[in-house]
Design a protein around this motif. Sequence first.
Motif, PDB file in Angstrom:
ATOM      1  N   ALA A  16       6.764 -20.363   1.154  1.00  0.00           N
ATOM      2  CA  ALA A  16       5.723 -19.414   1.628  1.00  0.00           C
ATOM      3  C   ALA A  16       5.630 -18.501   1.064  1.00  0.00           C
ATOM      4  N   ASP A  17       6.860 -17.918  -0.392  1.00  0.00           N
ATOM      5  CA  ASP A  17       6.248 -16.174  -0.758  1.00  0.00           C
ATOM      6  C   ASP A  17       5.635 -16.792  -1.450  1.00  0.00           C
ATOM      7  N   LEU A  19       1.874 -17.333  -1.064  1.00  0.00           N
ATOM      8  CA  LEU A  19       0.821 -16.635  -0.451  1.00  0.00           C
ATOM      9  C   LEU A  19       0.668 -15.398  -0.971  1.00  0.00           C
ATOM     10  N   LYS A  20       1.776 -14.843  -1.923  1.00  0.00           N
ATOM     11  CA  LYS A  20       1.605 -13.431  -1.509  1.00  0.00           C
ATOM     12  C   LYS A  20       1.021 -13.710  -3.855  1.00  0.00           C
ATOM     13  N   THR A  21       0.455 -14.854  -3.578  1.00  0.00           N
ATOM     14  CA  THR A  21       0.084 -14.474  -4.952  1.00  0.00           C
ATOM     15  C   THR A  21      -1.251 -15.020  -4.759  1.00  0.00           C
ATOM     16  N   ALA A  41      -1.901 -13.175   1.953  1.00  0.00           N
ATOM     17  CA  ALA A  41      -0.198 -12.515   2.545  1.00  0.00           C
ATOM     18  C   ALA A  41      -0.883 -11.342   3.388  1.00  0.00           C
ATOM     19  N   LEU A  76      -0.757 -20.697   5.432  1.00  0.00           N
ATOM     20  CA  LEU A  76       0.202 -21.158   4.389  1.00  0.00           C
ATOM     21  C   LEU A  76      -0.273 -22.524   3.642  1.00  0.00           C
TER      22      LEU A  76
ATOM     23  N   VAL B  28       8.397  -9.656  -6.156  1.00  0.00           N
ATOM     24  CA  VAL B  28       7.347 -11.219  -5.632  1.00  0.00           C
ATOM     25  C   VAL B  28       7.475 -12.130  -7.123  1.00  0.00           C
ATOM     26  N   LEU B  30       5.489 -14.590  -9.914  1.00  0.00           N
ATOM     27  CA  LEU B  30       4.252 -14.821 -10.542  1.00  0.00           C
ATOM     28  C   LEU B  30       4.305 -15.812 -10.901  1.00  0.00           C
ATOM     29  N   ARG B  36       6.044  -8.327  -9.934  1.00  0.00           N
ATOM     30  CA  ARG B  36       5.937  -7.591  -9.547  1.00  0.00           C
ATOM     31  C   ARG B  36       6.374  -6.751  -8.382  1.00  0.00           C
ATOM     32  N   GLU B  42       1.924  -7.030   2.811  1.00  0.00           N
ATOM     33  CA  GLU B  42       3.423  -8.803   2.514  1.00  0.00           C
ATOM     34  C   GLU B  42       4.188  -8.874   3.145  1.00  0.00           C
ATOM     35  N   TRP B  45       3.554  -9.830   6.424  1.00  0.00           N
ATOM     36  CA  TRP B  45       3.474 -11.244   6.637  1.00  0.00           C
ATOM     37  C   TRP B  45       5.021 -11.461   6.694  1.00  0.00           C
ATOM     38  N   ASN B  46       5.505 -11.508   5.894  1.00  0.00           N
ATOM     39  CA  ASN B  46       6.593 -12.561   5.734  1.00  0.00           C
ATOM     40  C   ASN B  46       7.554 -12.069   7.086  1.00  0.00           C
ATOM     41  N   LEU B  49       6.350 -14.339   9.600  1.00  0.00           N
ATOM     42  CA  LEU B  49       7.334 -16.266   8.841  1.00  0.00           C
ATOM     43  C   LEU B  49       8.318 -15.968   9.222  1.00  0.00           C
ATOM     44  N   LEU B 150      15.207 -14.230  -4.346  1.00  0.00           N
ATOM     45  CA  LEU B 150      13.817 -14.596  -5.215  1.00  0.00           C
ATOM     46  C   LEU B 150      13.091 -14.289  -6.362  1.00  0.00           C
TER      47      LEU B 150
END
Lengths: 199, 199
Positions: A16-17, A19-21, A41, A76, B28, B30, B36, B42, B45-46, B49, B150
């Motif tokens: 799900a992470d 989604l930030k990209t 996101a 998502l 995050v 990429l 980045r 973000e 939102w995370n 979830l 992550l």
Amino acid sequence: MDPARIEAMLDFLALADRLKTVERRGRVPLPDGTTRRENSAEHCWNLALVALLLHREVAAEIDLGRVLSMIAVHDLVEIEAGDTYAYDPAARLTQAAREAAAAELVFGALPPDLGARLRALWEEFEAGETAEARFAMGCDRLQGFLQNVLSEGLAWKEHGVTRADTAPRMQPAMAADPAFAALIGALYARAAAGGMLPE
Amino acid sequence: MDPARIEAMLDFLALADRLKTVERRGRVPLPDGTTRRENSAEHCWNLALVALLLHREVAAEIDLGRVLSMIAVHDLVEIEAGDTYAYDPAARLTQAAREAAAAELVFGALPPDLGARLRALWEEFEAGETAEARFAMGCDRLQGFLQNVLSEGLAWKEHGVTRADTAPRMQPAMAADPAFAALIGALYARAAAGGMLPE
């Protein structure tokens, strides 16, 4: 909690992470005066804030917990299917099939009970039949329009979008409740005053 | 809706948009293999979830609507006060005063009824006394830790954070419910296996 359940939840959160990209066309104003594309996101958080501001401004009785849950999961599928621009008719033709395939993969990564619960929220949003889904749709379209106004209509200009082009997308939101009509009307006025959206 | 109310809501949303430009230390991953910094929008939102996944895994009866509302507003003060890194003791000393001043400005930009409602949610989160606030705190700390795992512990390495340094922040989350203890325990195991967090 069962160790397999824990690992599956963490693996889903890792997926799900992404989604930030996923980049949208709307742009975020930056402190240095430039802009960058918004990601999905950020959009989801922004939408939650819009819903929180508006849920008592509309006539329908809204279950805010269900709305905010729907909002958290509604994009998502873009992890696999990408964001589909509202004003790209060719991409929109294939959107439903791409997103249905993505839903299998994304919600399928969760333990079955959680996957079914999140998938049901996504399907409720997509179907747009409940008061909560219609409210979330109105917030979604309002937020997208607002993002363009905040960035001086750059994405509209980039894609040659006119005021008439926005009508099929914004009319259902304006029809959903007078509060949406009032806010979106005010945004149209800001767009017009700033020369952001040609007739 | 009163036109002044509409304009105030839109102006508040324009201000709130800046949360997308507040950078956190967590990174995050990429698609190209680099990372980045995550931004606070973000993160929000995370966190929503995570809350949606976990609210039925904990022993306490949780009002999910209130949790998700708190999450949507809990970092708005960072628009003015900036993000305060969990492992920066000097910045944490001044955090409360900076955030209280920011709250005046941010929530004060809204019509009074809305400003009071959003401010109460932020205060509930900060006080950490209700079941919902404790649950949201657990989700917040879990998400921050997950983000480091992550991104292979890059932010931890950058700031020389050890496993012992994380204890004062993670212990309250692990104590909040066995579900948090299990998930954070699994994340510590992933961090250890990946050599991300020295003893």
